[in-house]
Design a protein around this motif. Structure first.
Motif, PDB file in Angstrom:
ATOM      1  N   GLU A   1       0.919  -1.195   0.080  1.00  0.00           N
ATOM      2  CA  GLU A   1      -0.053   0.151  -0.105  1.00  0.00           C
ATOM      3  C   GLU A   1       0.989   1.180   0.029  1.00  0.00           C
ATOM      4  O   GLU A   1       0.337   2.417  -0.246  1.00  0.00           O
ATOM      5  CB  GLU A   1      -0.977   0.028   1.127  1.00  0.00           C
ATOM      6  CG  GLU A   1      -1.760  -1.263   1.300  1.00  0.00           C
ATOM      7  CD  GLU A   1      -2.595  -1.344   0.005  1.00  0.00           C
ATOM      8  OE1 GLU A   1      -3.257  -0.293  -0.269  1.00  0.00           O
ATOM      9  OE2 GLU A   1      -2.975  -2.417  -0.351  1.00  0.00           O
ATOM     10  N   LEU A   2       2.115   1.086   0.120  1.00  0.00           N
ATOM     11  CA  LEU A   2       3.223   2.101   0.277  1.00  0.00           C
ATOM     12  C   LEU A   2       3.769   2.411  -0.915  1.00  0.00           C
ATOM     13  O   LEU A   2       4.901   3.480  -0.933  1.00  0.00           O
ATOM     14  CB  LEU A   2       3.770   2.307   1.519  1.00  0.00           C
ATOM     15  CG  LEU A   2       3.322   1.857   2.970  1.00  0.00           C
ATOM     16  CD1 LEU A   2       4.024   1.737   4.079  1.00  0.00           C
ATOM     17  CD2 LEU A   2       2.257   3.131   3.174  1.00  0.00           C
ATOM     18  N   LEU A   3       3.826   1.615  -2.033  1.00  0.00           N
ATOM     19  CA  LEU A   3       4.861   1.640  -3.103  1.00  0.00           C
ATOM     20  C   LEU A   3       4.897   3.082  -3.711  1.00  0.00           C
ATOM     21  O   LEU A   3       5.926   3.413  -3.910  1.00  0.00           O
ATOM     22  CB  LEU A   3       4.598   0.530  -3.977  1.00  0.00           C
ATOM     23  CG  LEU A   3       4.760  -1.074  -3.358  1.00  0.00           C
ATOM     24  CD1 LEU A   3       4.286  -1.984  -4.743  1.00  0.00           C
ATOM     25  CD2 LEU A   3       6.159  -1.180  -3.088  1.00  0.00           C
ATOM     26  N   GLY A   4       3.726   3.603  -3.792  1.00  0.00           N
ATOM     27  CA  GLY A   4       3.622   4.932  -4.595  1.00  0.00           C
ATOM     28  C   GLY A   4       4.588   5.881  -3.855  1.00  0.00           C
ATOM     29  O   GLY A   4       5.416   6.660  -4.322  1.00  0.00           O
ATOM     30  N   LEU A   5       4.107   5.794  -2.524  1.00  0.00           N
ATOM     31  CA  LEU A   5       4.729   6.957  -1.543  1.00  0.00           C
ATOM     32  C   LEU A   5       6.239   6.746  -1.314  1.00  0.00           C
ATOM     33  O   LEU A   5       7.019   7.756  -1.225  1.00  0.00           O
ATOM     34  CB  LEU A   5       4.005   6.782  -0.004  1.00  0.00           C
ATOM     35  CG  LEU A   5       2.412   7.244  -0.166  1.00  0.00           C
ATOM     36  CD1 LEU A   5       1.817   6.907   1.065  1.00  0.00           C
ATOM     37  CD2 LEU A   5       2.644   8.922  -0.483  1.00  0.00           C
ATOM     38  N   MET A   6       6.635   5.264  -1.448  1.00  0.00           N
ATOM     39  CA  MET A   6       8.147   5.240  -1.297  1.00  0.00           C
ATOM     40  C   MET A   6       8.960   5.673  -2.520  1.00  0.00           C
ATOM     41  O   MET A   6       9.920   6.239  -2.469  1.00  0.00           O
ATOM     42  CB  MET A   6       8.328   3.633  -1.015  1.00  0.00           C
ATOM     43  CG  MET A   6       7.941   3.202   0.169  1.00  0.00           C
ATOM     44  SD  MET A   6       7.833   1.553   0.804  1.00  0.00           S
ATOM     45  CE  MET A   6       9.711   1.749   1.082  1.00  0.00           C
ATOM     46  N   GLY A   7       8.284   5.612  -3.826  1.00  0.00           N
ATOM     47  CA  GLY A   7       8.930   6.217  -4.768  1.00  0.00           C
ATOM     48  C   GLY A   7       8.764   7.691  -4.819  1.00  0.00           C
ATOM     49  O   GLY A   7       9.954   8.181  -5.234  1.00  0.00           O
ATOM     50  N   GLU A   8       7.696   8.355  -4.286  1.00  0.00           N
ATOM     51  CA  GLU A   8       7.759   9.693  -4.282  1.00  0.00           C
ATOM     52  C   GLU A   8       8.753  10.221  -3.190  1.00  0.00           C
ATOM     53  O   GLU A   8       9.229  11.367  -3.423  1.00  0.00           O
ATOM     54  CB  GLU A   8       6.266   9.994  -3.483  1.00  0.00           C
ATOM     55  CG  GLU A   8       5.599  10.996  -4.277  1.00  0.00           C
ATOM     56  CD  GLU A   8       4.071  11.362  -3.520  1.00  0.00           C
ATOM     57  OE1 GLU A   8       3.947  11.985  -2.494  1.00  0.00           O
ATOM     58  OE2 GLU A   8       3.102  10.648  -3.959  1.00  0.00           O
TER      59      GLU A   8
ATOM     60  N   ALA B   1       2.962  -3.621  -9.089  1.00  0.00           N
ATOM     61  CA  ALA B   1       3.531  -2.691  -8.465  1.00  0.00           C
ATOM     62  C   ALA B   1       3.947  -1.448  -9.127  1.00  0.00           C
ATOM     63  O   ALA B   1       3.944  -0.546  -8.855  1.00  0.00           O
ATOM     64  CB  ALA B   1       4.896  -3.388  -7.913  1.00  0.00           C
ATOM     65  N   ALA B   2       3.983  -1.856 -10.680  1.00  0.00           N
ATOM     66  CA  ALA B   2       4.573  -0.926 -11.651  1.00  0.00           C
ATOM     67  C   ALA B   2       3.351   0.325 -11.625  1.00  0.00           C
ATOM     68  O   ALA B   2       3.557   1.550 -11.750  1.00  0.00           O
ATOM     69  CB  ALA B   2       5.044  -1.399 -12.818  1.00  0.00           C
ATOM     70  N   ARG B   3       2.107  -0.325 -11.663  1.00  0.00           N
ATOM     71  CA  ARG B   3       1.005   0.696 -11.822  1.00  0.00           C
ATOM     72  C   ARG B   3       0.877   1.457 -10.321  1.00  0.00           C
ATOM     73  O   ARG B   3       0.778   2.583 -10.440  1.00  0.00           O
ATOM     74  CB  ARG B   3      -0.361  -0.293 -11.835  1.00  0.00           C
ATOM     75  CG  ARG B   3      -0.667  -0.531 -13.324  1.00  0.00           C
ATOM     76  CD  ARG B   3      -1.912  -1.212 -13.477  1.00  0.00           C
ATOM     77  NE  ARG B   3      -1.962  -2.536 -12.814  1.00  0.00           N
ATOM     78  CZ  ARG B   3      -1.583  -3.520 -13.457  1.00  0.00           C
ATOM     79  NH1 ARG B   3      -1.249  -3.708 -14.804  1.00  0.00           N
ATOM     80  NH2 ARG B   3      -1.824  -4.668 -13.075  1.00  0.00           N
ATOM     81  N   ARG B   4       1.237   0.813  -9.331  1.00  0.00           N
ATOM     82  CA  ARG B   4       1.149   1.678  -7.983  1.00  0.00           C
ATOM     83  C   ARG B   4       2.375   2.782  -8.047  1.00  0.00           C
ATOM     84  O   ARG B   4       2.193   3.810  -7.567  1.00  0.00           O
ATOM     85  CB  ARG B   4       1.367   0.764  -6.924  1.00  0.00           C
ATOM     86  CG  ARG B   4       0.183  -0.145  -6.647  1.00  0.00           C
ATOM     87  CD  ARG B   4       0.199  -1.235  -5.703  1.00  0.00           C
ATOM     88  NE  ARG B   4      -0.902  -2.079  -5.612  1.00  0.00           N
ATOM     89  CZ  ARG B   4      -1.330  -2.749  -4.648  1.00  0.00           C
ATOM     90  NH1 ARG B   4      -0.621  -2.724  -3.664  1.00  0.00           N
ATOM     91  NH2 ARG B   4      -2.266  -3.590  -4.978  1.00  0.00           N
ATOM     92  N   VAL B   5       3.491   2.283  -8.537  1.00  0.00           N
ATOM     93  CA  VAL B   5       4.665   3.113  -8.438  1.00  0.00           C
ATOM     94  C   VAL B   5       4.585   4.350  -9.550  1.00  0.00           C
ATOM     95  O   VAL B   5       5.082   5.504  -9.179  1.00  0.00           O
ATOM     96  CB  VAL B   5       5.843   2.306  -8.645  1.00  0.00           C
ATOM     97  CG1 VAL B   5       7.325   3.332  -8.561  1.00  0.00           C
ATOM     98  CG2 VAL B   5       6.253   1.697  -7.206  1.00  0.00           C
ATOM     99  N   GLY B   6       3.978   4.013 -10.665  1.00  0.00           N
ATOM    100  CA  GLY B   6       3.957   4.736 -11.832  1.00  0.00           C
ATOM    101  C   GLY B   6       5.120   4.956 -12.400  1.00  0.00           C
ATOM    102  O   GLY B   6       6.207   4.381 -12.120  1.00  0.00           O
ATOM    103  N   PRO B   7       5.324   5.890 -13.430  1.00  0.00           N
ATOM    104  CA  PRO B   7       6.215   5.946 -14.485  1.00  0.00           C
ATOM    105  C   PRO B   7       7.603   6.415 -14.184  1.00  0.00           C
ATOM    106  O   PRO B   7       7.619   7.112 -13.086  1.00  0.00           O
ATOM    107  CB  PRO B   7       5.688   6.686 -15.892  1.00  0.00           C
ATOM    108  CG  PRO B   7       4.771   7.453 -15.054  1.00  0.00           C
ATOM    109  CD  PRO B   7       4.358   6.684 -14.120  1.00  0.00           C
TER     110      PRO B   7
END
Ligand SMILES: Cc1c2[nH]c(c1CCC(=O)O)Cc1[nH]c(c(CCC(=O)O)c1C)Cc1[nH]c(c(CCC(=O)O)c1C)Cc1[nH]c(c(C)c1CCC(=O)O)C2
Length: 365
Positions: free
Chosen positions: A268-275, A292-298
């Motif tokens: 649930e945190l993957l996007g924020l960890m990328g951010e 995971a790629a969808r959650r993290v983004g490009p």
């Protein structure tokens, strides 16, 4: 600032030798995948690849306490090289532990076999924060020395430096040792948000300084382990953790080396960890890499994510599960193959060696 400006003023590794390391490792499959460039094969390394799964590790560690071993440059270099020699992995990870920088600034702690880090006097009050002083390169001379030896031996194979992230370090410091539910940590986080913010900010300063020492000595990438941050909900992560982790990533941004971020149970945190500032987001086995790629983004590479326990199954099952990971990774911009968490002590090292060969063979282009 370029890495050669040596902002700490330390010149133990000269700019020329640092340039040589950068040149030698630049075109490695690992660094190319981190940069999301085409690769000759998917690079592989394993979290905790150095350590108790290897008989040669147990042999050289005999009679030497874990923390003592981390301060012996020749031993550190030998242990770091062991899995590279044996498994032919695409990167080495510096042999140390997340609590080494805390020990180096004078926190009384030990690593107890079978338990993990134990802190003699936990950090729980504002007065305790004063014990978390700044870290300077002079506090960790063995790191600079060991990395100097390693880069000379490793040639084109990149060395990954690492540190524990502020939340995970804070959990050990506040609880006094390993914790299942992080009760005292969360009590501080929710109950005294300003003390918590100051604690993780202090830890971010120390961690940033520690990663800089490793990069200036010749590490080609860094991984920030936030192993236990999966215990938090996204809103709490964003408010109470992300600013401190971002501060660590910002501190090393000027060097331009890839920054990897990993935690367990962090679906649930993957996007924020990328951010927070990672170039590569590490994924455990619970989320397939395409999701995971969808959650993290490009714009970010992914690292992972075979369930380590799969290695206890017979080879055909390991290969089938590995194929699933590779298939889920097929559309990614950059993929570094790894386990979803660390190598376990009782794992068969031959199964790991076979796995490296299998990934290389399956992804050869
Ligand atoms: C949470 C954490 C720690 N340490 C670390 C993390 C983050 C990674 C993760 O999530 O697994 C990081 C770490 N610790 C160690 C490495 C070595 C590099 C590597 O090969 O990856 C790395 C990257 C060596 C070690 N660190 C430790 C060992 C085992 C001690 C020994 O060999 O005597 C090793 C090889 C000790 C340690 N240190 C820690 C634990 C939980 C333990 C295990 C305790 C035990 O079961 O005995 C804290």
């Amino acid at each position: 600032m370029s890495a050669n400006d040596s902002p700490s003023g330390q010149q133990k590794t000269t700019s020329a030798s640092l340039d040589a390391v950068r040149n030698a490792t630049h075109d490695s499959a690992f660094l190319k995948a981190c940069r999301r460039e085409p690769v000759p094969h998917t690079p592989v390394w394993f979290m905790r690849q150095a350590g108790r799964s290897l008989p040669e590790y147990l042999k050289v560690r005999e009679g030497i306490a874990m923390l003592d071993s981390c301060m012996m440059p020749e031993l550190v270099a030998e242990i770091t090289l062991q899995p590279v020699r044996r498994h032919k992995v695409d990167a080495a990870i510096y042999f140390s532990d997340i609590v080494v920088p805390l020990k180096a600034i004078g926190i009384d702690l030990d690593i107890k076999p079978g338990v993990g880090p134990v802190i003699a006097e936990p950090i729980r009050t504002r007065a305790d924060l004063a014990r978390l002083r700044d870290l300077t390169p002079e506090d960790v001379p063995y790191v600079t020395e060991a990395i100097g030896m390693l880069t000379a031996e490793l040639g084109a194979t990149p060395l990954i430096g690492f540190a524990g992230a502020p939340f995970t370090l804070a959990s050990y410091l506040v609880e006094g040792g390993p914790s299942r539910n992080h009760e005292r940590t969360k009590a501080m986080m929710y109950g005294d948000p300003q003390l918590w913010a100051d604690l993780v900010d202090r830890l971010a300063e120390i961690t940033g300084a520690f990663l800089k020492v490793q990069i200036e000595a010749g590490a080609s990438a860094v991984q920030l382990f936030d192993s236990w941050v999966g215990a938090l909900a996204p809103a709490d992560y964003r408010r109470a953790v992300l600013p401190a982790s971002a501060k660590v990533f910002d501190a090393v941004a000027p060097y331009g080396v890839p920054r990897i971020h990993f935690g367990v149970g962090t679906g649930e945190l993957l996007g924020l960890m990328g951010e927070a500032g990672a170039d590569v987001v590490g994924v455990d086995w619970r989320v397939p890499l395409d999701e995971a790629a969808r959650r993290v983004g490009p714009g970010k590479a992914l690292q992972g994510n075979l369930d380590p326990a799969v290695l206890f199954a017979p080879t055909p099952a390991v290969e089938a599960k590995t194929r699933e990971v590779l298939d889920a990774a097929a559309g990614l911009e950059g993929h570094i193959f790894n386990l979803g968490h660390g190598v376990m002590p009782n794992m068969d090292p031959d199964a790991l060696t076979r796995l490296v060969g299998y990934v290389h063979e399956q992804t050869a282009r």
